[in-house]
Design an enzyme around this catalytic site. Structure first.
Site, PDB file in Angstrom:
ATOM      1  N   THR A 157       4.037  24.983 -28.956  1.00  0.00           N
ATOM      2  CA  THR A 157       3.045  24.043 -29.457  1.00  0.00           C
ATOM      3  C   THR A 157       2.352  24.562 -30.717  1.00  0.00           C
ATOM      4  OG1 THR A 157       0.888  23.036 -28.943  1.00  0.00           O
ATOM      5  CG2 THR A 157       1.398  25.094 -27.844  1.00  0.00           C
ATOM      6  N   TYR A 173      -4.719  26.672 -23.448  1.00  0.00           N
ATOM      7  CA  TYR A 173      -3.392  26.082 -23.604  1.00  0.00           C
ATOM      8  C   TYR A 173      -2.625  26.831 -24.686  1.00  0.00           C
ATOM      9  CZ  TYR A 173       0.132  22.735 -25.217  1.00  0.00           C
ATOM     10  OH  TYR A 173       1.303  22.143 -25.631  1.00  0.00           O
TER      11      TYR A 173
END
Length: 337
Positions: free
Chosen positions: A118, A142
């Site tokens: 990501t 995250y």
């Protein structure tokens, strides 16, 4: 026929990649615990195993039984604000499961991996667009957990003569252009899905989380990539590895940013009506703007996006939401925000 294990293959992105692999002549095998995925998203005829990607013994058994030569790893938690509230859950899932997966691959002597990562690993970039060589300073668990997974993969590959392609996604959106799969998860936080729901009367309005960022119109800016183009990048990454290519870490975006307001306008064009919105407070863990430097993925993988248009992304996402409404028999009465 090339057999590939897909962890998280019943999810939004994983299910699109399963279709792309089938379309390219490969044989996908799906492993998913269905915590966020849906078995109905797995195409008929595709081998499906319900279980955890971090179960090393299960991974080894599947790889050995099916003769898979590569793994694509999608199984992860991926909502940045949620990760701020539940950091331990994110670390356990995003890093812990990757460790178990790698243990299973080593035991089965499978040495090719395409890793889902990501743009959140960059945090708030010093410059835009952000390149793969930028310093990684995640601002939420995250991003931190995915960066740790990237490093674990690189270290395991060095120790066990494996090779990998890590794809750092920017904002994935849209749905399969042929209408075969899309975002199914209720309560999903993806802006374009939320905007489509509002356009179709399934929620009262879209919350714009922050209107005072240092961007062109004060709202957050992201590089949106069509999920079908992202899937084709995974197939290209697989072929790169099958052809003996070296390990790579690549951004996967278009190199162009759009603000929240621009997204709402595009969805409104697709729907033929304005999308209702309201300003809400900023969310923890959200950077103001993230846009990819995207030339490397095109050059190294010979990747050619086919759906590089915000209007196309919005139209495909809206078409999918309409199909889901018709399937579920839901009307246009607002369901609340």
């Amino acid at each position: 026929m090339t057999t590939v294990l897909i962890t998280g293959g019943a999810g939004y992105i994983g299910s699109q990649v399963v279709l792309a692999l089938q379309d390219s002549g490969c044989h996908p095998v799906v492993l998913d615990n269905l915590s966020t995925g849906f078995q109905e998203a797995v195409p008929a005829g595709v081998t499906f195993v319900r279980g955890d990607a971090g179960d090393a013994a299960l991974v080894e058994a599947i790889l050995t039984r099916t003769g898979a030569c590569a793994v694509m790893h999608f199984a992860a938690l991926m909502v940045a604000p949620e990760s701020v509230r539940e950091p331990l859950r994110y670390w356990q899932n995003n890093l812990g499961a990757t460790i178990g997966l790698l243990e299973g691959m080593v035991a089965a002597r499978v040495r090719l991996l395409v890793l889902s990562s990501t743009a959140a690993v960059y945090g708030i970039p010093d410059t835009l667009p952000v390149g793969e060589d930028a310093v990684c300073r995640p601002i939420n668990p995250y991003g931190s957990s995915k960066l740790a997974a990237e490093r674990m993969v690189a270290e395991a590959a060095a120790a066990h003569a494996a090779r990998y392609v890590t794809l750092r996604y920017f904002n994935v959106a849209g749905a399969d252009p042929a209408g075969r799969t899309g975002q199914r998860r209720a309560g999903a936080t993806h802006l374009i899905k939320v905007a489509c729901e509002a356009a179709l009367g399934q929620r009262m309005a879209v919350d714009i989380h922050g209107s005072d960022y240092a961007t062109s119109d004060g709202t957050g800016v992201r590089d949106y990539v069509h999920v079908a183009d992202l899937a084709s990048a995974h197939v290209a990454a697989l072929h790169h590895l099958l052809g003996g290519g070296e390990s790579l870490t690549l951004n996967c975006g278009y190199g162009r940013g759009h603000s929240v307001r621009e997204v709402l306008t595009a969805v409104g064009r697709a729907a033929g009506r304005p999308v209702p919105w309201r300003v809400a407070p900023r969310r923890p863990g959200d950077p103001p703007a993230v846009v990819a430097r995207a030339e490397n993925v095109r050059q190294r993988l010979q990747w050619q996006p086919q759906y590089d248009s915000l209007d196309r992304i919005a139209a495909d996402a809206l078409g999918w939401e309409r199909r889901m409404m018709e399937r579920d028999g839901s009307g246009l009465a607002a369901a609340g925000g």
